[in-house]
Design a protein around this motif. Structure first.
Motif, PDB file in Angstrom:
ATOM      1  N   LEU A 133       0.847  -1.186   0.000  1.00 59.70           N
ATOM      2  CA  LEU A 133       0.000   0.000   0.000  1.00 59.70           C
ATOM      3  C   LEU A 133       0.885   1.239   0.000  1.00 59.70           C
ATOM      4  CD1 LEU A 133      -2.629  -0.972   2.751  1.00 59.70           C
ATOM      5  CD2 LEU A 133      -3.042  -0.890   0.287  1.00 59.70           C
ATOM      6  N   THR A 137      -1.845   5.396   2.583  1.00 52.13           N
ATOM      7  CA  THR A 137      -3.045   4.562   2.543  1.00 52.13           C
ATOM      8  C   THR A 137      -2.940   3.538   3.666  1.00 52.13           C
ATOM      9  OG1 THR A 137      -3.273   4.812   0.144  1.00 52.13           O
ATOM     10  CG2 THR A 137      -4.418   2.961   1.155  1.00 52.13           C
ATOM     11  N   TYR A 166     -11.754  -1.392  -0.808  1.00 48.88           N
ATOM     12  CA  TYR A 166     -11.300  -0.185  -0.114  1.00 48.88           C
ATOM     13  C   TYR A 166     -12.494   0.677   0.257  1.00 48.88           C
ATOM     14  CZ  TYR A 166      -6.600  -1.090  -2.083  1.00 48.88           C
ATOM     15  OH  TYR A 166      -5.395  -1.637  -2.421  1.00 48.88           O
ATOM     16  N   ALA A 168     -13.266   4.785   0.666  1.00 48.64           N
ATOM     17  CA  ALA A 168     -12.737   6.118   0.379  1.00 48.64           C
ATOM     18  C   ALA A 168     -13.800   7.160   0.706  1.00 48.64           C
ATOM     19  CB  ALA A 168     -12.337   6.222  -1.095  1.00 48.64           C
ATOM     20  N   ARG A 235      -7.398   6.314  -6.712  1.00 50.98           N
ATOM     21  CA  ARG A 235      -7.230   7.762  -6.629  1.00 50.98           C
ATOM     22  C   ARG A 235      -7.381   8.415  -8.001  1.00 50.98           C
ATOM     23  NH1 ARG A 235      -1.552   8.162  -3.760  1.00 50.98           N
ATOM     24  NH2 ARG A 235      -1.995  10.408  -3.784  1.00 50.98           N
ATOM     25  N   ASP A 248      -6.214  14.113  -0.711  1.00 46.65           N
ATOM     26  CA  ASP A 248      -5.284  13.643  -1.738  1.00 46.65           C
ATOM     27  C   ASP A 248      -4.566  14.836  -2.372  1.00 46.65           C
ATOM     28  OD1 ASP A 248      -3.936  12.431  -3.845  1.00 46.65           O
ATOM     29  OD2 ASP A 248      -5.590  11.089  -4.348  1.00 46.65           O
ATOM     30  N   GLN A 264      -4.617  11.133   2.145  1.00 46.47           N
ATOM     31  CA  GLN A 264      -5.792  10.716   1.369  1.00 46.47           C
ATOM     32  C   GLN A 264      -6.646   9.783   2.208  1.00 46.47           C
ATOM     33  OE1 GLN A 264      -2.639   9.973  -0.056  1.00 46.47           O
ATOM     34  NE2 GLN A 264      -2.496   7.759  -0.296  1.00 46.47           N
ATOM     35  N   LEU A 266      -8.240   7.022   2.318  1.00 46.83           N
ATOM     36  CA  LEU A 266      -8.371   5.750   1.606  1.00 46.83           C
ATOM     37  C   LEU A 266      -7.874   4.627   2.503  1.00 46.83           C
ATOM     38  CD1 LEU A 266      -9.040   4.311  -1.100  1.00 46.83           C
ATOM     39  CD2 LEU A 266      -6.663   4.731  -1.781  1.00 46.83           C
ATOM     40  N   HIS A 267      -8.704   3.596   2.673  1.00 47.12           N
ATOM     41  CA  HIS A 267      -8.394   2.495   3.589  1.00 47.12           C
ATOM     42  C   HIS A 267      -8.705   1.161   2.935  1.00 47.12           C
ATOM     43  CE1 HIS A 267      -7.918   0.376   7.377  1.00 47.12           C
ATOM     44  NE2 HIS A 267      -9.145  -0.127   7.284  1.00 47.12           N
TER      45      HIS A 267
END
Length: 303
Positions: A133, A137, A166, A168, A235, A248, A264, A266-267
Motif C-alpha cells: 500500500l 493509505t 477499499y 474512500a 485515486r 489527496d 488521502q 483511503l483504507h
C-alpha cells in the motif's frame, strides 16, 4: 516446523515426484529445486530425489522451514494482527507508514516491525510481501511466511483472484450509487511529479467497481473493489470522474484540507482470498482508522 503434506492419489503410471509437485500442489520449479537441495522433501518419511517414481497411497512431506536472513533491522512497534496461521500473516497498516525500507526510509517501516514480531514470537521467517500500500493509505497487507505461500498467493494476485476492497471518502455526491470505472491508466514521462498517473489510451486497462455506502451534503463514503491493481488506481479513477478523495494532494485538493485530514482518506478494509494450504476462502476485514472516522464526523455535520 511447517510441513506441507499430501497423500498420493489418482496417479498415473511412472509419474515422478517433480512432475507431481508441480501439477498437483502447484509448487514452483524454484521451490522444488531449493527444497530438494536442502533434503526437505520426503516420501514415506525418507528423503528422495526428484526422479523418484510415486505410487498410489504414498505420503509426501515437504518441510517449508528454511534458514534465511534479511537485511532489515528489527524494530519494536505496535502491529495489529488481523489473521495469522503457519503460512501467512495479515496486518492492518497504519497511515503514514512506509511498507518496506527504501533509501529515504531505512527505519520505521512496516517490515521493520514485522521482522521484530517474528523474532518475538520465535518464528524463523523473513518478510515476503504479497501486497503493498502507499505510505498514506491504511489497511490490510498480506505477508507470506514461506516460499510456498508467497508463490501461491503471488500467482493468485497476478491472476486477480484476490478480492481487494477499499473505503474512500470523496468530494461530492456521485450521480450513480454504484458503477464501474473502466479507464486506462498511464504513467507519462517527463512530468514534474514522476509518480503521478493519468487517464490515457496508451495506458493499461484499469477497472474499479464502486458502490456508495453513505452520502452527505458534499461528500460520499464509497466502497471500491479492484478488478485490476494499477498504481494509484482508485485515486486516479475517482478524481477523473470528478470525485477526488479528501486529503489527496496528488489528485485532489489535499493541501487545502489539512484541517480535515492529513492524508488521502483511503483504507484497504477487506480482503477475500483462498488459503494457500487448505484452499479455504478467507474473508478478512479491518475497522476504519480514527482519522477517517473523524473526517466522517466532520462531513456528517454538513449533512
Amino acid at each position: 516446523m511447517s510441513i506441507l503434506e499430501k497423500k498420493v492419489s489418482n496417479i498415473g503410471e511412472g509419474v515422478k515426484i517433480r512432475e507431481y509437485l508441480k501439477s498437483e500442489l502447484g509448487l514452483s520449479t524454484r521451490l522444488i529445486r531449493s527444497a530438494s537441495i536442502d533434503k526437505r522433501i520426503f516420501v514415506n518419511d525418507e528423503v528422495v530425489k526428484m526422479n523418484r517414481v510415486l505410487n498410489e497411497g504414498e505420503i509426501i512431506k515437504i518441510d517449508l522451514a528454511k534458514d534465511e536472513s534479511q537485511n532489515i533491522a528489527p524494530e519494536k512497534m505496535d502491529i495489529e494482527v488481523i489473521y495469522e496461521d503457519e503460512d501467512i500473516l495479515v496486518v492492518n497498516k497504519k497511515p503514514f507508514m512506509v511498507v518496506h525500507p527504501t533509501k529515504s526510509y531505512q527505519s520505521g517501516t512496516l517490515a521493520n516491525g514485522i521482522i521484530n514480531y517474528f523474532m518475538e514470537t520465535n518464528q524463523n521467517c523473513i518478510v515476503r510481501l504479497v501486497s503493498r500500500l502507499d505510505m498514506n493509505t491504511s489497511g490490510l497487507i498480506i505477508i507470506a511466511k514461506n516460499q510456498f505461500s508467497h508463490g501461491m498467493l503471488s500467482k493468485e494476485m497476478s491472476e486477480n483472484k484476490v478480492e481487494k476492497r477499499y473505503l474512500a471518502i470523496v468530494h461530492g455526491k456521485l450521480e450513480k450509487t454504484e458503477g464501474t470505472i473502466d479507464l486506462p491508466i498511464y504513467r507519462p514521462e517527463g512530468i514534474e511529479n514522476g509518480t503521478k498517473r493519468i487517464i490515457d489510451e496508451r495506458g493499461q486497462r484499469s477497472i474499479t467497481h464502486y458502490k456508495v455506502v453513505e452520502s452527505f451534503e458534499d461528500a460520499s463514503l464509497v466502497e471500491c473493489k479492484l478488478e485490476t491493481g494499477r498504481t494509484h488506481q482508485i485515486r486516479v479513477h475517482l478524481s477523473n470522474i470528478g470525485h477526488p478523495i479528501y486529503g489527496d494532494t496528488l489528485y485532489g485538493y489535499g493541501e487545502e484540507e489539512e484541517d480535515l485530514i492529513k492524508r488521502q482518506a483511503l483504507h484497504a478494509y477487506a480482503l477475500d482470498f483462498k488459503s494457500p494450504r487448505s484452499g479455504e476462502m478467507l474473508s478478512l476485514k479491518s475497522k476504519l482508522p480514527e482519522d477517517m472516522v473523524e473526517l466522517l464526523d466532520k462531513v456528517h455535520s454538513k449533512k
